[in-house]
Design a protein around this motif. Sequence first.
Motif, PDB file in Angstrom:
ATOM      1  N   GLU A  80      33.837  34.703  32.032  1.00 38.91           N
ATOM      2  CA  GLU A  80      33.949  33.240  31.972  1.00 38.91           C
ATOM      3  C   GLU A  80      35.232  32.765  32.648  1.00 38.91           C
ATOM      4  N   GLY A  81      36.318  33.492  32.433  1.00 43.60           N
ATOM      5  CA  GLY A  81      37.570  33.150  33.113  1.00 43.60           C
ATOM      6  C   GLY A  81      37.467  33.311  34.615  1.00 43.60           C
ATOM      7  N   VAL A  82      36.774  34.358  35.040  1.00 38.91           N
ATOM      8  CA  VAL A  82      36.588  34.613  36.471  1.00 38.91           C
ATOM      9  C   VAL A  82      35.780  33.496  37.111  1.00 38.91           C
ATOM     10  N   VAL A  83      34.680  33.100  36.457  1.00 36.98           N
ATOM     11  CA  VAL A  83      33.794  32.080  37.024  1.00 36.98           C
ATOM     12  C   VAL A  83      34.528  30.762  37.214  1.00 36.98           C
ATOM     13  N   ARG A  84      35.457  30.442  36.350  1.00 38.21           N
ATOM     14  CA  ARG A  84      36.197  29.180  36.454  1.00 38.21           C
ATOM     15  C   ARG A  84      37.412  29.283  37.383  1.00 38.21           C
ATOM     16  N   GLU A 124      40.175  42.699  37.487  1.00 34.31           N
ATOM     17  CA  GLU A 124      41.520  42.105  37.479  1.00 34.31           C
ATOM     18  C   GLU A 124      41.736  41.238  36.244  1.00 34.31           C
ATOM     19  N   ALA A 125      40.690  40.540  35.796  1.00 37.23           N
ATOM     20  CA  ALA A 125      40.810  39.696  34.602  1.00 37.23           C
ATOM     21  C   ALA A 125      41.005  40.555  33.346  1.00 37.23           C
ATOM     22  N   LEU A 126      40.340  41.691  33.282  1.00 37.60           N
ATOM     23  CA  LEU A 126      40.478  42.577  32.121  1.00 37.60           C
ATOM     24  C   LEU A 126      41.751  43.412  32.152  1.00 37.60           C
ATOM     25  N   GLU A 127      42.358  43.513  33.308  1.00 36.20           N
ATOM     26  CA  GLU A 127      43.556  44.351  33.482  1.00 36.20           C
ATOM     27  C   GLU A 127      44.649  43.990  32.475  1.00 36.20           C
ATOM     28  N   ARG A 128      44.821  42.697  32.217  1.00 35.14           N
ATOM     29  CA  ARG A 128      45.876  42.253  31.289  1.00 35.14           C
ATOM     30  C   ARG A 128      45.540  42.587  29.840  1.00 35.14           C
ATOM     31  N   LEU A 129      44.255  42.495  29.488  1.00 33.90           N
ATOM     32  CA  LEU A 129      43.848  42.715  28.097  1.00 33.90           C
ATOM     33  C   LEU A 129      43.613  44.190  27.780  1.00 33.90           C
TER      34      LEU A 129
END
Length: 194
Positions: A80-84, A124-129
């Motif tokens: 969802e973060g990626v899509v936005r 890349e979005a999951l990299e932080r979590l």
Amino acid sequence: MRSAVSWLAAVVAAIALLVCIVATFATREVFDADRFAAHTEAALRTPAVSEEVARRLTDAVITAEPDLVAVRPLVLGAAEGVVRSSAFGAVVRGSVRDLHRSAFDAEAGTITLTVADTGLLVSEALERLRPDLAARIPDTIRVTLTDTASGPPLELVKAAENVRWLAWFALVVALLAGAAAVLVGPRGERAAAA
């Protein structure tokens, strides 16, 4: 009799002008690949569209890496973060331009909107979590948003290119009918007599 012909010509001119305006709008907003892509990117910001695209992206990730099914909500949140994101918007904009070109290609047999590099963006979005999960997502995941091999959508898009010519034809008809309405009407008759 002359006033009836004048009114009829005026009505024809008004209808033709309306057709010209609608056809010009369609030509500008639908047939222009950059505008079409910008509208598609803007649609990604709406909740219903972004949720559906995120769901499809999550399904593609889970299909590529079935072991991630246990952390589906986490992947969905990242998707969802990626899509936005603006990065995804840029990738979609490029894909939509290609889709637009193929839709108006007489040789094209299919219309498919596939967004490449989505695996990299989710990773890349999951990299932080969860860096451990991010490493398991293949960079080459592609998500297909539309796929039409034949039928009404493809035929409609191909037939719609005729609207460009319709705008010009309607403009000519509007000008001719408008001139006829003025010349045949009571004031035009007096001006011609003088």
